[in-house]
Design an enzyme around this catalytic site. Structure first.
Site, PDB file in Angstrom:
ATOM      1  N   ARG A 237       0.853  -1.191   0.000  1.00 35.93           N
ATOM      2  CA  ARG A 237       0.000   0.000   0.000  1.00 35.93           C
ATOM      3  C   ARG A 237       0.890   1.243   0.000  1.00 35.93           C
ATOM      4  NH1 ARG A 237      -3.397  -2.766  -1.561  1.00 35.93           N
ATOM      5  NH2 ARG A 237      -5.442  -3.265  -0.680  1.00 35.93           N
ATOM      6  N   GLU A 266      -3.407   7.452  -5.209  1.00 33.03           N
ATOM      7  CA  GLU A 266      -3.604   6.744  -6.476  1.00 33.03           C
ATOM      8  C   GLU A 266      -4.866   7.320  -7.099  1.00 33.03           C
ATOM      9  OE1 GLU A 266      -3.709   2.500  -5.835  1.00 33.03           O
ATOM     10  OE2 GLU A 266      -1.679   2.493  -5.041  1.00 33.03           O
ATOM     11  N   HIS A 285      -0.701   0.146  -9.806  1.00 29.76           N
ATOM     12  CA  HIS A 285      -1.419  -0.828  -8.955  1.00 29.76           C
ATOM     13  C   HIS A 285      -1.959  -2.014  -9.769  1.00 29.76           C
ATOM     14  CE1 HIS A 285      -3.689  -1.182  -4.885  1.00 29.76           C
ATOM     15  NE2 HIS A 285      -3.495  -2.384  -5.416  1.00 29.76           N
TER      16      HIS A 285
HETATM   17  C1  8YV Z   1      -6.703  -5.396  -5.890  1.00 28.51           C
HETATM   18  C2  8YV Z   1      -5.001  -5.278  -3.988  1.00 28.51           C
HETATM   19  O1  8YV Z   1      -6.700  -5.741  -7.214  1.00 28.51           O
HETATM   20  O2  8YV Z   1      -5.831  -7.310  -3.154  1.00 28.51           O
HETATM   21  C3  8YV Z   1      -5.404  -6.195  -2.895  1.00 28.51           C
HETATM   22  O3  8YV Z   1      -5.296  -5.811  -1.713  1.00 28.51           O
HETATM   23  O4  8YV Z   1      -4.390  -4.292  -3.750  1.00 28.51           O
HETATM   24  C4  8YV Z   1      -5.293  -5.629  -5.405  1.00 28.51           C
HETATM   25  O5  8YV Z   1      -4.987  -6.964  -5.608  1.00 28.51           O
HETATM   26  C5  8YV Z   1      -7.112  -3.956  -5.804  1.00 28.51           C
HETATM   27  O6  8YV Z   1      -7.324  -3.645  -4.472  1.00 28.51           O
HETATM   28  C6  8YV Z   1      -8.359  -3.667  -6.621  1.00 28.51           C
HETATM   29  O7  8YV Z   1      -9.502  -4.285  -6.115  1.00 28.51           O
END
Ligand code: 8YV
Length: 319
Positions: A237, A266, A285
């Site tokens: 993150r 983001e 991302h």
């Molecule tokens: C997701 C992510 O694709 O799973 C997570 O925590 O960061 C990503 O794999 C993103 O959050 C979109 O939904």
């Protein structure tokens, strides 16, 4: 039964929901839905599939007590006020396990791209700046036999560590809240204090959740404890590093390079200085964005939704 989805999920999952007589409403705009719009959209729904960084905060949860289930399209759940969801007894599920390999691939890709200044080299061509062969430019750092430091050695961190060991025979050191005995046994991962992790890592890769403890954990003070030729990788993150401090640490050569799949905020601004640095690689991302992983994630989402709508215990709860 009715389900609201705040984005796109794999078509096979939509089909499975429809086969179960679930009527679907989807957010199709080219921008993230706001909390007010989300409250309105979920007003007369039974379930909610949350795609992307929707704020599942106290305001939303208090206005959505009627929801039988919330299924996150992510393994991370920092966007959820877990205490309020728990208090209101709203089941919330995520997608653990299925995205570990894809996310570790992204971390590995960033590590390699940074170590060889690959994104900078690509830009040199597209910007029309490749005018002559120059052996002393774009010199990278080799990874063979170096030390990989993992901050947060869970499922994704272990996948990344295994790849680095197999590809470059890297020594693996890590720092966690608790020891990872599987990693210690399988790949001889060595547990270190946080400061020792910083001191020993040639590549430091972050695979922990964003919490009040990890928020902006990587600040200038921390970068200063790292090696000056270290590479910092974050696919977890963006909130875990302080972006201004990272920019400064790279500009002042406190650390050597950085690879980011996550930023804060983001989307990242197209003029962000990180995008113009030699030993930096940034991706939008895409950690878990493969056909196979998206389908697997959607599969877990359907399981969470069907169980929740049937009043059963959901199979992948976050609390
Ligand atoms: C997701 C992510 O694709 O799973 C997570 O925590 O960061 C990503 O794999 C993103 O959050 C979109 O939904």
């Amino acid at each position: 039964m009715k389900v609201f989805i705040s984005g796109n999920i794999a078509p096979a999952a939509l089909q499975r929901l429809e086969e179960n007589n679930i009527s679907i409403t989807q957010w199709n705009e080219d921008r993230q839905i706001t909390t007010d719009e989300l409250i309105e959209a979920c007003k007369d729904q039974d379930g909610f599939i949350s795609v992307g960084p929707n704020k599942i905060n106290a305001d939303f949860l208090n206005a959505s007590k009627h929801l039988k289930v919330i299924a996150l399209h992510s393994v991370g759940f920092d966007q959820v006020d877990v205490e309020v969801a728990k208090k209101l007894n709203i089941p919330v599920g995520n997608t653990p396990g299925v995205l570990s390999a894809a996310t570790a691939d992204t971390a590995f890709l960033l590590m390699l791209a940074v170590s060889r200044k690959a994104f900078f080299g690509y830009r040199k061509i597209t910007d029309g700046n490749w005018v002559k062969y120059e052996p002393a430019q774009e010199l990278g750092i080799e990874l063979n036999g170096k030390t990989l430091g993992v901050f947060g050695l869970g499922k994704i961190g272990l996948e990344m560590a295994k790849k680095c060991k197999a590809a470059y025979n890297m020594k693996v050191v890590y720092h966690n809240r608790s020891r990872n005995e599987v990693a210690e046994k399988e790949i001889a991962a060595e547990y270190l204090s946080f400061d020792e992790l910083l001191a020993q890592s040639d590549v430091l890769t972050v695979h922990t959740a964003l919490t009040s403890e990890t928020k902006e954990k990587f600040s200038m003070e921390v970068f200063r404890k790292m090696k000056s030729n270290a590479i910092f990788i974050n696919t977890a993150r963006g909130g875990i590093h302080n972006e201004q401090d990272l920019i400064k640490a790279l500009e002042e050569k406190v650390i050597w390079g950085a690879g980011l799949d996550v930023t804060n905020p983001e989307p990242m601004d197209k003029n962000n200085p990180l995008l113009f640095m030699e030993s930096v690689a940034v991706l939008p991302h895409i950690g878990s964005a493969t056909e196979e992983t998206r389908e697997a994630m959607a599969g877990l989402i359907v399981e969470n939704i069907l169980a929740g709508l049937n009043g059963e215990k959901i199979p992948y709860p976050i609390y």
